[in-house]
Design an enzyme around this catalytic site. Structure first.
Site: not given
Lengths: 650, 603
Positions: B99, B314, B324
């Protein structure tokens, strides 16, 4: 170095203060700014959308009836918010004193209130409440409550006038339907090696017309000819072919009269035991795709195909051939699918499927392992739904097949090929063609009437009629006469069929269909050429009409002008109704009504005023010529949908 | 503090270095062989091979999607796969789909390596696809930064695409979905469908025609945000009903401008973009396992080619945060300077700190592709960096806490020049010159007035060798300031081939450049700063006060003078350093990437 750093920090601090100002910034400011930006974006978007919608709706004709339904729907919801699915009935008024349209919902609402809420309210009272809640709109001039609770609606003159101008400028545009849906129409569907007879005529004519209607309304139409090209009759035909033309693989056999050929082989099949056995073997070899037998099959099909095409050419029919043989390979999987899902029962060696609600089961495999019409119809249904992805699937097949088709459709739903709420599968059934004696249509000798003979006779009769009226001598050139002949002959045959409710049996009568009085193609075609001639005789050409359409306001002051104007604008609601019930005679009735309404108008309102003595044109009433033009435009589109070709002169 | 830690290690350092130097050549040769074979950088080749272990061995061949467990086969599957093979020619196709709303971090490095690596190892191609369906978050700078990082890691995308490239097609498919009775317009509020067991939508069974009209109204802006959504008719693995496919947002999109006010969701977009690009293996992290059925469902419901979704664990790193939102908090509170602060584990931060891309790739390779989630200590990444830097970073000498030393019997009238090997283990890789003058600077900590037992460096009566200079110095005179602090030494020198062998050699600089050196420690004190049981006060309360130490007036030898930002050096005995982009004319800034040895106290 430490101080240097300190200086850096302080400089940055000052910069920050300069940018933001020293004011304490309210934390909601940022939020308000965001909201403002969003509102601006939305406003801009709505304006764009409005434009888009306007440009779309401006060109297409408005369905006034559904506009009124929307308005009254909103009014009823506002008046009775608790009512679920209130009855919504809007119809054109029969008499001018009852206004232009009527809303008759009040009576129904009275009943509902009485039943569900035990309230006794008079329909008049309800009608009053509804009229008080009518939202602002551009089409209603006024409403009146009449009788027990009818709401009479008077349309605004400027609204009707503007719609007519739009029609003249943009031509007949279908009402917007949204996404292009796919429609599959199964029609005509004769059997190979048999002549087309009058029974096929109905399916062919109705199917073609239905396709034209859906195409005009913006649908993606697939026209399928479900030819009977894979039956057991091919066994005997091939066996007979092999006997009569042993070198058929190299020399094309001259089968002129396929029907005679069929009869011969049928006779042998019934009388010669040996031949019968061989015929069965031939079927097996054909179905196993033996190349020699496929070749024989193709030869026979080709002969038939040529015959069919002659008829299609006469009647201007467009079709894609996709016969039973097309689905042959799929049938095995169909049987397997029904077996896998546990729907199959074995009965006396046959595989049968019971469908809830239908007493007779479908036989999907015979005891000898062969397939049946049930199997091929199921395969065709699945292919049309799942491969062609039809949104609407219409079978134009005679009423005799009704139970069979309904069973097949129900089986398709049962196994999950479609959901009737999403996909519409309909049998557009029709009755049989009767002779003038009200008995099954036959020749004098008792044979079925060959379609090609019937068409020939139609041509002859049409010519007789034209000559009767001495059109050949006075008005028309040889070419024009020929055009008029085919137009009248085939137009009348089609119209006679289409103008009757397809569900009823219909009596085939050349005398009636060629009569130029009453609801016939002959009458309408004459009326149409007359209307087109009005402007021509006034020396007004197309260009002048187009200019006038842009500049002139259509005055609808005269009672007959008003009546004609409204009648013209009913076209979209007529089409909408047919798209729903697939009953094309409504369109014929409408065109007839339009033509008679036009005559009323023409008899009462001068379009062109001439000097009685000299015949010189004194005055042209342009707005009336425009009404003529609008009438002709609608009629032309109606003819187009019905598959009738008008001529300029007749 | 750092110097204090460094001090006692010197002798051991010196001894082991020679050993290490001897031990290295073997792996080096192996790597070079790989270079010859594949024409690629050795380390990279190894990482690809290593990645193919683990889960990736189970992957299906292109076109054989149906062989994967759980893949849904419809009557159209085989025909679609045939078509798919005709289009791709049987090539492996993967994609890296970030993204574009933030900076890539170490976790993304795994995704990049896996997707690009798997494609490369199988002769396939990999797309870089920006998943830019959400108009509110995207900023142009993220797009360039992402691409830069992918290329920095050594990968070239086959094509750079955007989910927004497909908005028209996605919209057409949404209509089709409604049309097929598999999606509907819903008016439940966001709050209503949140949480466990939300009530089913009362609009679920509305006719398709109605949904089509309402969806059209959504597109035209007739509904406000949150007033209508398009939902798909399916139940997901976790029991979630009818995920949203489209929602209303009155926000312009940076690529499509003001064309749309409805935007598709991840659930709706992702699989269809994969399908459009004919991705063979759609690799994603394990959280997306719960969305696998919706992935297959949507492709199959629309009868389009359906790729196979494969999930892997992950990659998480201890002692850091990568989200973020949290990094923004750190920047806002001044805990770090920016997104690329070398204490963070964003890829830009790692680059700034001096981590070579090969080290990051090797690290990812070592973590491997497993279904299990991998939580790694940062020191493993550091070990990977040392391995690569040992081969890549030329030697230089720098002094962090200088002590002035004057050689009273300097053997020449003017400055001498000393040749220093760039890589002492491999002298074929060249030498650089450094000046040698009567005045040199050594680390303050490399001198003691009293040498206790075990101390091997400079002290009165205990000479020490100067690395690379070929001289041994001995204390002659100690000069102190008023407070008694040693501020200068006067020494005599002897050529090392005639002097007695000293107990130790130390680094030094002469005629040096003044520079700034930034030394880093972990940013957080606890392994899982986001874990409330470990850090009840929240991650901002767990900051290590000593995570950054700036040495403003360090001295470095002049061999580094022409270095550019991100150039890397091994400062003898101090660690690996990288030139910071803050460097200016006359004032270089160095970041310490890692120390030479793993600090046993931190492991």
């Amino acid at each position: 170095a430490f101080q240097e750093n300190e200086i850096k920090l302080l400089t940055a601090e000052i910069e920050r203060l300069k940018n933001f100002g020293c004011l304490g910034v309210s934390p909601s400011l940022e939020g308000l700014r965001d909201e403002n930006a969003k509102l601006k974006y939305r406003l801009n978007f709505l304006q764009k959308s409005l434009q888009e919608e306007r440009s779309k709706t401006a060109k297409s004709m408005i369905n006034i009836n559904s506009c009124l339904q929307e308005i009254f729907g909103a009014a009823i919801r506002a008046a009775y918010p608790d009512l679920e699915n209130p009855p919504l009935v809007v119809t054109p008024s029969q008499q001018p004193k009852f206004g232009d349209y009527q809303c008759n919902s009040a009576m129904g609402i009275t009943q509902i209130l009485l039943k569900t809420k035990e309230q006794k309210v008079s329909p008049r009272e309800i009608a009053e409440k509804i009229t008080k809640n009518i939202p602002a709109n551009k089409c209603i001039e006024k409403v009146e409550i009449a009788g027990p609770g009818f709401i009479n609606v008077h349309l605004r003159k400027d609204f009707v006038s503007k719609q007519l101008s739009g029609l003249l400028m943009n031509g007949v545009q279908p009402p917007a339907v949204g996404k292009r849906k796919k429609v599959v129409v199964d029609f005509s569907s004769p059997n190979i090696a048999k002549e087309m007879h009058v029974g096929h005529l109905r399916s062919t004519i109705i199917g073609e017309s239905m396709c034209r209607l859906f195409e005009f309304a913006g649908y993606d139409v697939l026209r399928l000819n479900h030819l009977g090209d894979w039956g057991t009759q091919f066994g005997m035909l091939i066996a007979h072919l092999q006997d009569k033309f042993p070198d058929y693989l190299t020399v094309s056999p001259p089968i002129g009269d396929l029907q005679a050929f069929y009869k011969e082989s049928k006779r042998r099949f019934d009388t010669e035991e040996e031949f019968k056995k061989r015929a069965y073997q031939c079927v097996v070899l054909l179905q196993s795709k033996n190349p020699d037998f496929i070749k024989a099959w193709e030869l026979i099909c080709d002969v038939s195909r040529k015959e069919f095409q002659k008829i299609y050419n006469c009647l201007d029919i467009t079709l894609i051939e996709r016969g039973e043989s097309f689905y042959h390979e799929m049938m095995k999987d169909i049987v397997k699918e029904f077996e896998d899902k546990g729907f199959v029962q074995v009965d006396d060696g046959r595989k049968i499927v019971f469908v809830p609600g239908f007493p007779v089961p479908l036989t999907i495999m015979k005891s000898d392992g062969g397939y049946t019409y049930d199997t091929s119809d199921l395969a065709a249904l699945k292919h049309r739904l799942c491969e062609e992805k039809a949104d609407i699937l219409i079978y134009v097949v005679d009423s005799g097949q009704s139970v069979h088709l309904q069973t097949v459709f129900a089986a398709g739903q049962m196994i999950g090929w479609y959901d009737p709420k999403v996909t519409r599968v309909a049998h557009a059934a029709f009755g049989v063609v009767l002779g003038e004696d009200k008995k099954k249509f036959k020749t004098r000798s008792g044979d079925t009437v060959r379609l090609i003979d019937l068409l020939e006779e139609g041509l002859k009769r049409a010519m007789d009629k034209l000559k009767d009226k001495e059109r050949d001598k006075v008005v028309l050139t040889a070419e024009e006469l020929k055009a008029a002949q085919t137009s009248v002959a085939f137009g009348c045959i089609k119209y006679a069929d289409l103008s009757h409710n397809r569900l009823n049996d219909y009596v085939f009568s050349f005398d009636k269909m060629l009569d130029d009085r009453g609801n016939t193609a002959a009458y309408l075609l004459y009326a149409f050429t007359r209307i087109r001639a009005i402007a021509r005789l006034a020396n007004i050409n197309e260009q002048m009409l187009r200019k006038a359409a842009r500049e002139e306001v259509l005055i609808l002051d005269h009672e007959k002008e008003w009546k004609l104007g409204k009648c013209i604008l009913r076209f979209p609601e007529i089409l909408q109704k047919i798209l729903e019930d697939l009953l094309l005679h409504t369109l014929c009735d409408y065109l007839y009504e339009l033509a008679t309404t036009f005559t009323e108008f023409y008899d009462n309102c001068y379009c062109v005023e001439k000097d009685r003595q000299s015949g010189q044109i004194v005055k042209v009433n342009m707005w009336r010529l425009l009404l003529c033009e609008a009438t002709a435009t609608i009629m032309a589109k109606g003819f187009d949908i019905l598959g009738i070709k008008p001529v300029q002169r007749m | 503090q750092v110097l204090h830690l460094l001090g006692p290690k010197t002798e051991a350092d010196l001894e082991k270095k020679t050993k290490a130097a001897k031990a290295r050549p073997a792996p080096l040769e192996k790597q070079k062989a790989a270079v010859v074979e594949n024409g690629e950088v050795g380390t990279e080749t190894r990482s690809l091979l290593e990645q193919l272990r683990g889960e990736a061995l189970k992957f299906h061949k292109p076109g054989e999607n149906y062989k994967t467990e759980g893949y849904v086969v419809t009557p159209n599957t085989m025909a679609l796969l045939k078509q798919h093979l005709a289009i791709t020619g049987g090539q492996v196709r993967t994609r890296f789909p970030p993204e574009p709303n933030g900076i890539l971090h170490i976790g993304h490095a795994k995704a990049i390596n896996f997707n690009f690596g798997y494609a490369k190892a199988n002769g396939g191609v990999c797309f870089l696809r920006y998943d830019d369906t959400n108009p509110e978050k995207e900023e142009e700078k993220y797009f360039t930064a992402i691409r830069e990082m992918v290329e920095w890691l050594g990968y070239q995308p086959y094509a750079v695409t955007h989910a927004s490239d497909y908005f028209d097609q996605l919209y057409t498919w949404a209509l089709e979905l409604i049309h097929r009775g598999q999606a509907y317009v819903c008016h439940q509020k966001v709050e209503e469908i949140k949480g466990h067991n939300p009530p089913p939508s009362p609009w679920r069974d509305r006719p398709a025609e109605e949904s089509l009209l309402l969806f059209e109204d959504m597109r035209k802006g007739k509904f406000g945000e949150g007033e209508a959504t398009l939902r798909m008719k399916l139940v997901m693995e976790d029991g979630k009903m009818d995920p949203v496919a489209y929602r209303v947002k009155f926000t312009p999109h940076h690529r499509t401008g003001d064309k749309w006010c409805i935007y598709p969701t991840y659930d709706y977009t992702h699989c269809l973009c994969d399908s459009i690009e004919h991705i063979t293996h759609s690799l994603c992290t394990k959280e997306f396992q719960a969305r696998r059925s919706s992935y297959f469902w949507l492709c199959n419901t629309l009868d389009v080619y359906c790729p196979v979704q494969w999930e892997y664990g992950r990659l998480n790193l201890l002692y850091t945060v990568v989200s973020k939102r949290k990094i923004i908090r750190l920047v806002e509170t001044g805990a770090v300077r920016d997104w690329d602060d070398p204490r963070l584990f964003t890829l830009t931060a790692l680059r700034r700190r001096g981590f070579p891309p090969e080290a990051i790739n090797n690290f990812c390779a070592r973590v491997g592709v497993t279904v299990a989630q991998a939580t790694m200590e940062p020191h493993l990444l550091e070990a990977c960096a040392r391995e690569v830097l040992n081969e890549q970073a030329p030697r230089a000498m720098a002094v962090l806490e200088p002590l002035k030393v004057t050689i009273t019997n300097f053997p020449a009238p003017k400055a001498l020049e000393v040749l220093v090997p760039n890589f002492p283990a491999d002298e074929s890789r060249g030498f650089h010159k450094v000046p040698f003058q009567p005045t040199v600077y050594i680390e303050e900590t490399d001198f003691r007035e009293e040498a206790d037992k075990g101390y091997k460096r400079l002290a009165p009566g205990q000479p020490v060798g100067l690395r690379h200079a070929g001289y041994v110095i001995a204390v002659q005179n100690i000069i102190k300031d008023a407070s008694g602090r040693v501020i200068e030494l006067e020494v005599t020198c002897t050529k090392s081939d005639v002097a007695e062998k000293p107990k130790a050699f130390i680094h030094w600089v002469s005629e040096p450049l003044v520079c700034e050196v930034r030394l880093y420690e972990r940013l957080f004190l606890h392994k899982n700063p986001e874990d409330p049981s470990e850090v009840p006060g929240g991650f901002l309360s767990d900051l290590n006060p000593d995570s950054l130490r700036v040495v403003h007036n360090a001295l470095v030898d002049s061999s580094v003078l022409s270095a550019r930002p991100f150039d890397k050096f091994q400062f003898e005995r101090l660690g690996y350093f990288s030139v910071d982009p803050d460097s200016a004319e006359g004032k270089m800034v160095f970041n310490r990437t890692v120390t030479l040895k793993e600090d046993p106290g931190k492991a």
